[in-house]
Design an enzyme around this catalytic site. Structure first.
Site, short mmCIF file in Angstrom:
data_model
loop_
_atom_site.label_atom_id
_atom_site.label_comp_id
_atom_site.label_asym_id
_atom_site.label_seq_id
_atom_site.Cartn_x
_atom_site.Cartn_y
_atom_site.Cartn_z
N TYR A 132 28.16 22.58 6.23
CA TYR A 132 28.42 22.14 4.85
C TYR A 132 27.78 20.79 4.55
O TYR A 132 27.36 20.53 3.43
CB TYR A 132 29.93 22.16 4.56
CG TYR A 132 30.41 23.59 4.43
CD1 TYR A 132 31.15 24.21 5.44
CD2 TYR A 132 30.02 24.36 3.33
CE1 TYR A 132 31.51 25.54 5.35
CE2 TYR A 132 30.38 25.70 3.23
CZ TYR A 132 31.11 26.29 4.24
OH TYR A 132 31.45 27.62 4.15
N GLN A 140 31.71 31.43 -8.61
CA GLN A 140 31.89 31.54 -7.15
C GLN A 140 31.06 30.45 -6.45
O GLN A 140 31.17 30.28 -5.25
CB GLN A 140 31.43 32.91 -6.67
CG GLN A 140 32.22 34.06 -7.28
CD GLN A 140 31.62 35.41 -6.94
OE1 GLN A 140 31.89 36.02 -5.91
NE2 GLN A 140 30.75 35.88 -7.83
N ASP A 149 28.14 24.73 -5.74
CA ASP A 149 27.27 23.62 -6.12
C ASP A 149 27.78 22.99 -7.41
O ASP A 149 28.66 23.53 -8.06
CB ASP A 149 25.81 24.12 -6.28
CG ASP A 149 25.66 25.13 -7.41
OD1 ASP A 149 25.21 26.26 -7.17
OD2 ASP A 149 26.02 24.80 -8.56
N HIS A 188 35.63 29.27 -5.36
CA HIS A 188 35.46 29.14 -3.89
C HIS A 188 35.34 27.69 -3.46
O HIS A 188 34.91 27.41 -2.35
CB HIS A 188 34.23 29.94 -3.44
CG HIS A 188 34.42 31.41 -3.62
ND1 HIS A 188 33.38 32.31 -3.66
CD2 HIS A 188 35.54 32.16 -3.81
CE1 HIS A 188 33.85 33.53 -3.84
NE2 HIS A 188 35.16 33.47 -3.94
N CYS A 240 41.85 17.10 2.41
CA CYS A 240 42.70 16.66 3.52
C CYS A 240 43.58 17.83 3.95
O CYS A 240 44.25 18.46 3.12
CB CYS A 240 43.59 15.49 3.06
SG CYS A 240 44.80 14.99 4.30
N CYS A 262 41.82 10.30 5.01
CA CYS A 262 42.15 10.74 3.65
C CYS A 262 42.50 9.52 2.80
O CYS A 262 43.39 8.74 3.20
CB CYS A 262 43.34 11.72 3.69
SG CYS A 262 44.00 12.09 2.04
N CYS A 274 46.45 9.96 1.84
CA CYS A 274 47.58 9.85 2.79
C CYS A 274 47.18 9.21 4.12
O CYS A 274 48.04 9.00 4.98
CB CYS A 274 48.18 11.24 3.05
SG CYS A 274 47.15 12.27 4.13
N THR A 303 25.73 37.80 -9.58
CA THR A 303 26.63 38.04 -8.45
C THR A 303 26.48 39.49 -7.99
O THR A 303 26.42 40.40 -8.80
CB THR A 303 28.10 37.72 -8.78
OG1 THR A 303 28.92 38.03 -7.63
CG2 THR A 303 28.61 38.47 -10.00
N SER A 304 26.45 39.66 -6.68
CA SER A 304 26.26 41.02 -6.12
C SER A 304 27.54 41.84 -6.17
O SER A 304 27.55 43.03 -5.92
CB SER A 304 25.81 40.90 -4.65
OG SER A 304 26.86 40.25 -3.90
N1 APR Z 1 19.18 35.28 -11.81
C1 APR Z 1 20.24 36.14 -11.81
N2 APR Z 1 20.67 36.81 -10.71
C2 APR Z 1 19.96 36.61 -9.57
C3 APR Z 1 18.85 35.74 -9.49
C4 APR Z 1 18.47 35.07 -10.68
N3 APR Z 1 17.41 34.24 -10.70
N4 APR Z 1 18.37 35.77 -8.20
C5 APR Z 1 19.19 36.61 -7.52
N5 APR Z 1 20.14 37.12 -8.33
C6 APR Z 1 21.21 38.05 -8.01
C7 APR Z 1 20.96 38.93 -6.80
O1 APR Z 1 20.26 40.10 -7.18
C8 APR Z 1 22.39 39.24 -6.35
O2 APR Z 1 22.92 40.36 -7.04
O3 APR Z 1 22.33 37.25 -7.65
C9 APR Z 1 23.17 37.99 -6.76
C10 APR Z 1 23.52 37.09 -5.60
O4 APR Z 1 24.42 37.80 -4.78
P1 APR Z 1 25.02 37.09 -3.48
O5 APR Z 1 23.91 36.43 -2.71
O6 APR Z 1 25.88 38.10 -2.80
O7 APR Z 1 25.91 35.90 -4.05
P2 APR Z 1 27.37 35.99 -4.68
O8 APR Z 1 27.58 37.29 -5.39
O9 APR Z 1 27.59 34.74 -5.43
O10 APR Z 1 28.30 35.97 -3.36
C11 APR Z 1 29.70 35.93 -3.58
O11 APR Z 1 30.04 35.63 -1.21
O12 APR Z 1 29.65 34.70 0.85
C12 APR Z 1 30.41 34.62 -0.28
O13 APR Z 1 31.46 32.63 -0.92
C13 APR Z 1 30.23 33.29 -0.97
O14 APR Z 1 30.61 32.85 -3.31
C14 APR Z 1 29.88 33.67 -2.41
C15 APR Z 1 30.34 35.12 -2.49
#
Ligand code: APR
Length: 241
Positions: free
Chosen positions: A53, A88, A91, A106, A114, A134, A137, A174-175
């Site tokens: 991290y 999620q 950053d 997340h 802490c 911390c 505390c 998000t995937s």
């Molecule tokens: N614009 C939009 N979507 C995009 C881009 C972009 N430029 N580039 C990639 N993607 C899509 C990908 O196709 C994918 O579907 O963003 C998605 C990213 O998926 P992941 O890498 O699985 O990320 P995320 O869905 O945020 O993961 C969820 O998994 O490991 C944990 O805590 C971690 O918060 C994270 C969570």
């Protein structure tokens, strides 16, 4: 009242040069997620997790919010009280773009937590110093403020509240691997998915389908390129047309 629920993932920050997790060059391609982002990994080797991290925190120090972050920050101001953005992402690009109300499901990279009093405190982009205390505390059991696999994510309560009170669901980058955006989309008459890549899911009939088939609108573009279309859909929805 018309209200927008936005759920974003790592794809929202991809155009800022912040790696996603499951794309071909994703973080989980080069790191064992169970070693650096799970309670077992934390118990087994706190130093490796802290180093992981620290490296991600240093990485975002040089990153800038992209066009999509800027647009979403503007939307937050324009629709204050009628929009909730749950991310999620850990950053701080949305905050760097001026957003003030993003819910980090997340956790946040630029804070430490802490383990004794559970309070968090800002550490910016600096590495977690060994032996740090911390400020609340004085305890010396400090950790990253990031939710790991195997532990609760208390902020998820905001998801259910958002589903209940919103009329338009927007999923960006998000995937769906962790938060089931298909189940959420099924709760909405109006929904938008923004993702340049079609992601598969399994239907209740045990048949492979695509996540985008469960959304009213699918914009198969990078987040930055999708903003004009998203704004038009939101405008139409919020104007009640
Ligand atoms: N614009 C939009 N979507 C995009 C881009 C972009 N430029 N580039 C990639 N993607 C899509 C990908 O196709 C994918 O579907 O963003 C998605 C990213 O998926 P992941 O890498 O699985 O990320 P995320 O869905 O945020 O993961 C969820 O998994 O490991 C944990 O805590 C971690 O918060 C994270 C969570």
């Amino acid at each position: 009242m018309k209200k927008i629920m936005i759920l974003s993932g790592a794809g929202l920050s991809a155009e800022s040069g912040i790696r996603t997790f499951r794309d071909h060059d994703g973080l989980w391609e080069n790191h064992d997620v169970m070693k650096v982002c799970s309670t077992q990994g934390w118990i087994a080797d706190r130093k490796s997790v802290t180093d992981f991290y620290n490296a991600r925190r240093a990485d975002i120090a040089s990153k800038e919010p992209n066009h999509a972050h800027q647009v979403l920050a503007r939307l937050e101001r324009e629709y204050r009280g009628r929009m909730i953005h749950l991310t999620q992402n850990i950053d701080n690009m949305m905050e760097q773009a001026g957003a003030q109300e993003v819910v980090h499901l997340h956790g946040t990279l630029t804070d430490l937590r802490c383990e004794a009093c559970l309070e968090t405190f800002d550490v910016g982009y600096a590495a977690q110093e060994p032996g740090i205390s911390c400020p609340h505390c004085g305890a010396k059991r400090i950790r990253h403020n990031v939710v790991m696999f195997g532990e609760a994510a208390p902020a998820y309560s905001h998801i259910y509240e958002a589903i209940r009170s919103s009329s338009l669901f927007v999923a960006i980058g998000t995937s769906g691997a962790v938060i089931d955006i298909v189940s959420i989309a099924k709760e909405f008459k109006h929904s938008v998915l923004i993702d340049p890549k079609r992601q598969e899911t399994v239907s209740i009939y045990d048949k492979y389908t695509y996540i985008d088939e469960y959304f009213e609108h699918y914009i198969a573009k990078n987040a930055g390129d999708a903003m004009d279309e998203l704004l038009a859909i939101i405008q139409t929805h919020m104007d009640g047309r």
